[in-house]
Enzyme design. Sequence first.
Site, PDB file in Angstrom:
ATOM      1  N   ASP A  66       0.809  -1.221   0.000  1.00 47.73           N
ATOM      2  CA  ASP A  66       0.000   0.000   0.000  1.00 47.73           C
ATOM      3  C   ASP A  66       0.843   1.271   0.000  1.00 47.73           C
ATOM      4  O   ASP A  66       2.067   1.228   0.173  1.00 47.73           O
ATOM      5  CB  ASP A  66      -0.955   0.003   1.210  1.00 47.73           C
ATOM      6  CG  ASP A  66      -0.261  -0.401   2.512  1.00 47.73           C
ATOM      7  OD1 ASP A  66       0.986  -0.412   2.552  1.00 47.73           O
ATOM      8  OD2 ASP A  66      -0.960  -0.691   3.485  1.00 47.73           O
ATOM      9  N   ASP A 135      -7.290  -2.160  14.171  1.00 45.40           N
ATOM     10  CA  ASP A 135      -8.691  -2.471  13.850  1.00 45.40           C
ATOM     11  C   ASP A 135      -8.800  -3.749  12.993  1.00 45.40           C
ATOM     12  O   ASP A 135      -9.838  -4.037  12.426  1.00 45.40           O
ATOM     13  CB  ASP A 135      -9.368  -1.289  13.135  1.00 45.40           C
ATOM     14  CG  ASP A 135      -8.708  -0.934  11.803  1.00 45.40           C
ATOM     15  OD1 ASP A 135      -7.742  -1.629  11.398  1.00 45.40           O
ATOM     16  OD2 ASP A 135      -9.161   0.030  11.154  1.00 45.40           O
ATOM     17  N   HIS A 137      -6.994  -4.485  10.239  1.00 49.83           N
ATOM     18  CA  HIS A 137      -6.764  -4.364   8.800  1.00 49.83           C
ATOM     19  C   HIS A 137      -5.460  -5.025   8.357  1.00 49.83           C
ATOM     20  O   HIS A 137      -4.490  -5.101   9.106  1.00 49.83           O
ATOM     21  CB  HIS A 137      -6.849  -2.914   8.311  1.00 49.83           C
ATOM     22  CG  HIS A 137      -5.734  -2.006   8.731  1.00 49.83           C
ATOM     23  ND1 HIS A 137      -5.961  -0.780   9.302  1.00 49.83           N
ATOM     24  CD2 HIS A 137      -4.391  -2.112   8.648  1.00 49.83           C
ATOM     25  CE1 HIS A 137      -4.818  -0.184   9.544  1.00 49.83           C
ATOM     26  NE2 HIS A 137      -3.829  -0.981   9.156  1.00 49.83           N
ATOM     27  N   GLU A 142      -9.667  -1.631   5.527  1.00 49.08           N
ATOM     28  CA  GLU A 142     -10.302  -1.274   6.787  1.00 49.08           C
ATOM     29  C   GLU A 142     -11.570  -2.087   7.030  1.00 49.08           C
ATOM     30  O   GLU A 142     -12.094  -2.714   6.096  1.00 49.08           O
ATOM     31  CB  GLU A 142     -10.651   0.228   6.757  1.00 49.08           C
ATOM     32  CG  GLU A 142      -9.441   1.138   6.594  1.00 49.08           C
ATOM     33  CD  GLU A 142      -8.577   1.234   7.858  1.00 49.08           C
ATOM     34  OE1 GLU A 142      -8.577   0.297   8.679  1.00 49.08           O
ATOM     35  OE2 GLU A 142      -7.891   2.263   8.013  1.00 49.08           O
TER      36      GLU A 142
HETATM   37  C1  GLP Z   1      -0.341   0.482   8.497  1.00 49.98           C
HETATM   38  C2  GLP Z   1      -0.062  -0.413   7.305  1.00 49.98           C
HETATM   39  C3  GLP Z   1      -0.278  -1.882   7.628  1.00 49.98           C
HETATM   40  C4  GLP Z   1       0.391  -2.225   8.949  1.00 49.98           C
HETATM   41  C5  GLP Z   1      -0.207  -1.385  10.038  1.00 49.98           C
HETATM   42  C6  GLP Z   1       0.320  -1.725  11.416  1.00 49.98           C
HETATM   43  O1  GLP Z   1      -1.666   0.791   8.652  1.00 49.98           O
HETATM   44  N1  GLP Z   1      -0.861  -0.076   6.184  1.00 49.98           N
HETATM   45  O2  GLP Z   1       0.239  -2.675   6.569  1.00 49.98           O
HETATM   46  O3  GLP Z   1       0.237  -3.594   9.226  1.00 49.98           O
HETATM   47  O4  GLP Z   1       0.116  -0.040   9.736  1.00 49.98           O
HETATM   48  O5  GLP Z   1       1.458  -1.007  11.722  1.00 49.98           O
HETATM   49  P1  GLP Z   1       2.441  -1.297  12.909  1.00 49.98           P
HETATM   50  O6  GLP Z   1       3.241  -2.487  12.495  1.00 49.98           O
HETATM   51  O7  GLP Z   1       3.280  -0.067  13.011  1.00 49.98           O
HETATM   52  O8  GLP Z   1       1.612  -1.561  14.106  1.00 49.98           O
END
Ligand code: GLP
Length: 246
Positions: A66, A135, A137, A142
């Site tokens: 993404d 959440d 995702h 989402e």
């Molecule tokens: C973002 C990314 C996700 C990732 C999430 C969690 O939203 N789009 O791919 O898994 O963050 O991030 P973290 O690993 O910093 O908790």
Amino acid sequence: MKIIIKKTYEELSKAAADIIKEAITKKPNIVLGLATGSTPIGCYQELIKMHKEGLDFSKVTTFNLDEYLGLAADHPQSYNYFMYENLFNYININHKDIYIPGGTTKNVEESSKEYEKKIKEVGGIDLQLLGIGSDGHIGFNEPGTPLDSRTQLVKLAESTIQDNSRFFKKREDVPKFAITMGIQTIFEAKKILLLASGENKAEVISKALEGPITPQITASILQKHPDTIVILDTAAASKLKKQYQL
Ligand code: GLP
């Protein structure tokens, strides 16, 4: 789903990198799906170490999950920038084999279709690395995203904007939209490796792994995937009901 629990984030990161290393060794021209967020950073550091010791990325192709809409590749908070800073600048991957959605692309619909087409052209993703949002995702899919979605423009949930505001100067600076591989795109990867670390992920991990499969927790779809490995540290695993061995 295979669930592996490690005591610490460092052990989790090493275990994930070992799986990726084994996959690259078996198939040097592997297609990897890569993730951003803080969780995979330790795994990327291990991969960089492994590269210094000889792991060859010269035939590897990568697709990132993404990108924020509106952030150019040289924006320090863009996922393009993140990937070069945390991995690509330190391994011998050919930059032409790196695919990341473009945050400033003019025709998002068209470029999303191109992204899907490119993944198909190279034979699909062999191994997809994932983190999980608080959440539930995966990518930026989402709650409420249809489970058959493909690469597309999405609106970020307020909770995600709040979570990710820690990387920006002000909450208002966090983009409200993003381009993400769809849930179906992710699900089609031959193998999936989901990582989660820390107590703040414990609740969502228990829902995603042990709750019903629902678009409200998009990671829950992975329960149906034929070859998914989940690596957790003990903190992220602390709310699971079933007992898993360390
Ligand atoms: C973002 C990314 C996700 C990732 C999430 C969690 O939203 N789009 O791919 O898994 O963050 O991030 P973290 O690993 O910093 O908790």
